[in-house]
Design a protein around this motif. Structure first.
Motif, PDB file in Angstrom:
ATOM      1  N   TYR A 187      36.763  37.788  77.791  1.00  0.00           N
ATOM      2  CA  TYR A 187      37.948  38.597  77.572  1.00  0.00           C
ATOM      3  C   TYR A 187      37.868  40.187  77.002  1.00  0.00           C
ATOM      4  O   TYR A 187      38.568  40.886  77.016  1.00  0.00           O
TER       5      TYR A 187
ATOM      6  N   GLY B  68      38.708  32.986  72.306  1.00  0.00           N
ATOM      7  CA  GLY B  68      39.399  33.388  73.405  1.00  0.00           C
ATOM      8  C   GLY B  68      40.072  31.823  73.857  1.00  0.00           C
ATOM      9  O   GLY B  68      39.361  30.764  73.508  1.00  0.00           O
TER      10      GLY B  68
ATOM     11  N   ALA C 206      33.506  34.182  74.317  1.00  0.00           N
ATOM     12  CA  ALA C 206      34.810  34.848  74.261  1.00  0.00           C
ATOM     13  C   ALA C 206      34.665  36.331  74.630  1.00  0.00           C
ATOM     14  O   ALA C 206      35.565  36.755  75.508  1.00  0.00           O
TER      15      ALA C 206
END
Length: 534
Positions: free
Chosen positions: A474, A461, A470
């Motif tokens: 996210y 991300g 990540a």
């Protein structure tokens, strides 16, 4: 017992077919095919999130019997007068290899019988269900125009079917739309409806191009078994088919579709009908491509840098089925190389209801592209609704990145999507697998049963490390399991995934997907013609 198609065989077969079929490719298929086997114990139940709603309505493109007159119009006679005088149930037959000069208008008629406008040699064309091409032009009459459009429908015009007709600009002319079905109507009742193009050949001028083949701002409209090519423009978007003010249902099936900007696009302009979202859309069994003669630097390049963007873009669309298509040849030029875009756009700020939702993308082949799919949660320029309920299942992504430019990513998700499910896909790409970025996180994300190389940038991300950081930033509530991350570090990912060190090692996970099948795409569900050949 069941027959298992090896993930490795699928992968290597599709990679081998980047060029013409070869003995090496055939050998790989033979060497990696697996014997029938029982599904073993210990397979956990599948979780796939809320399923997208499929189209509620469809366009019936089956042939109908006409009980009216047959009107023969020879070259040089007044085709517009014949159209004006035709009644529902009539057939207007035109001479093949003859040119009829327009533009032509389709008037609104009383009654709901069809008016057929067809080649007098229609019986010599391929049967319904088989696609025509330029080689069939000698069997077709040709409608041309120097100004505006070739064919335009009046407000409320309905029940026209074109069969075996060629349409093009007059030689050396650029047209904005060969066929204009609706535009800025403010009421659904005023839109054209029940218009079908069956086994037709529409093309722009080979040197000048044209902006688009069909502006499909209409209802109950279909393009089937047809060939649309040479739609291209310098410095502006061009499309084979575009719809922004038509509610649907719409069908695009078994066509060759060629355009520089977006081969097919829904949205891209604010609807003039308040609240309108193009809906109940079927995009099935098409071949969408850009010829290499448009690519700057390619040996085949013809010298004009047409504005190249992507192969399919949804900017405002609902209940869309994209199934069993071949998408190929998309490179970095006027855009960043992503082949498929699901990106809601309130284009000029006047349509805050714009949305991309309930999309099923299944059984497709995407190959020879700079990047795979870009999915945007909300418009980052104007107010839009949230992208939600997207299913990406059983697709092959082959030759992504590398020589095509772009970042080689498979899936890019930006600005807070909801309920995106990526399940049973197989890929070969040069970049990362999933990128989550910008501001909002993504709710209800499911990534399972997929096979692809990790490339040391698998799930990542904006401003995060690969893998768990990540995912936590996210994709905080994501389900990520039973994927074969080839070459990845197991410590980077959640448990219940597979980390083969090589492509060859993938086959040890046969039958271990969440549904008891093999991880990756099942090639038996993808039409064989999409996999082999160039």
């Amino acid at each position: 017992m069941r027959t298992i198609v090896g993930v490795l065989g699928v992968w290597l077969a599709t990679v081998a077919y980047v060029g013409p079929a070869s003995d090496i490719g055939v050998a790989w298929i033979a060497r990696t095919s697996w014997a029938p086997r029982e599904v073993g114990p210990g397979v956990s139940p599948a979780r796939s999130g809320p399923a997208p709603e499929l189209p509620r309505l469809t366009v019936d493109t089956s042939e109908v019997k006409l009980a009216g007159r047959t009107i023969h119009v020879s070259a040089g006679e007044n085709l517009q007068a014949a159209i004006d005088q035709a009644r529902p149930g009539d057939a207007i037959l035109l001479d093949p290899r003859q040119t009829y000069r327009g533009p032509f208008e389709l008037p609104k008629k009383d009654g709901d019988g069809w008016i057929l406008i067809a080649s007098a040699a229609v019986g010599e064309l391929p049967a319904p269900g088989r696609r025509v091409g330029p080689s069939h032009a000698s069997l077709m009459p040709k409608l041309v125009s120097s100004n505006d459009t070739v064919v335009a429908a009046d407000a409320g015009a309905h029940h026209y079917r074109f069969v075996g007709i060629e349409m093009a600009p007059a030689d050396g002319r650029f047209l904005y739309s060969l066929v204009q079905l609706g535009d800025d109507e403010t009421s659904v009742d005023k839109l054209p409806h029940h218009i079908i193009f069956d086994r037709c050949y529409l093309h722009g001028d080979p040197k000048k191009g044209s902006r688009r083949a069909i502006a499909m701002n209409s209802r109950y409209t279909a393009v089937v078994d047809s060939y649309l090519s040479d739609f291209k423009e310098v410095g502006a978007d061009s499309q084979a088919i575009a719809a922004w003010n038509g509610p649907g249902p719409l069908k695009i099936s078994n066509n060759y579709l060629e355009a520089a900007g977006e081969n097919v696009m829904f949205g891209g302009g604010d609807p003039s009908i308040t609240g309108l979202v193009p809906s109940d859309i079927e995009v099935t069994r098409n071949h969408m491509s850009k010829p290499m003669r448009w690519r700057v630097g390619d040996p085949a390049f013809e010298g004009t840098a047409w504005a190249v963007k992507n192969l399919l873009e949804l900017k405002n669309a609902r209940r869309v089925l994209v199934d069993a298509n071949l998408f190929e040849n998309n490179w970095v030029h006027a855009q960043n190389g992503f082949a498929i875009l699901f990106t809601p756009r309130n284009q000029k700020g006047g349509a805050p209801w714009s949305v991309v939702e309930d999309v099923t993308f299944s059984n497709n082949v995407v190959r020879h592209v700079g990047a795979g799919m870009n999915i945007l949660g909300r418009d980052d320029n104007y107010t839009s609704q949230q992208t939600r309920r997207i299913a990406i299942r059983n697709n092959l992504f082959v030759d992504v990145g590398g020589r095509w430019g772009g970042n080689g990513r498979l899936f890019q998700l930006l600005d807070g999507t909801s309920a995106v499910v990526i399940d049973h896909n197989t890929a070969s790409q040069t970049g990362g697998i999933v990128f989550g970025g910008d501001h909002a996180s993504h709710a209800g994300f499911v990534f399972q049963n997929n096979v692809m190389p990790d490339n040391h940038a698998g799930i990542v991300g904006s401003d995060t490390a690969v893998g768990k950081p990540a995912i936590e930033r996210y994709f905080p509530d994501a389900v990520i399991r039973r994927n074969a991350f080839v070459g990845a570090n197991a410590a980077d990912y959640p448990l219940d995934n597979f980390f083969p060190s090589s492509i060859e090692a993938v086959k040890r996970y046969a039958g271990q997907a969440t549904d008891g099948r093999d991880p990756g795409a099942d090639v038996r569900s993808i039409p064989a013609g999409l996999i082999g050949g160039e």
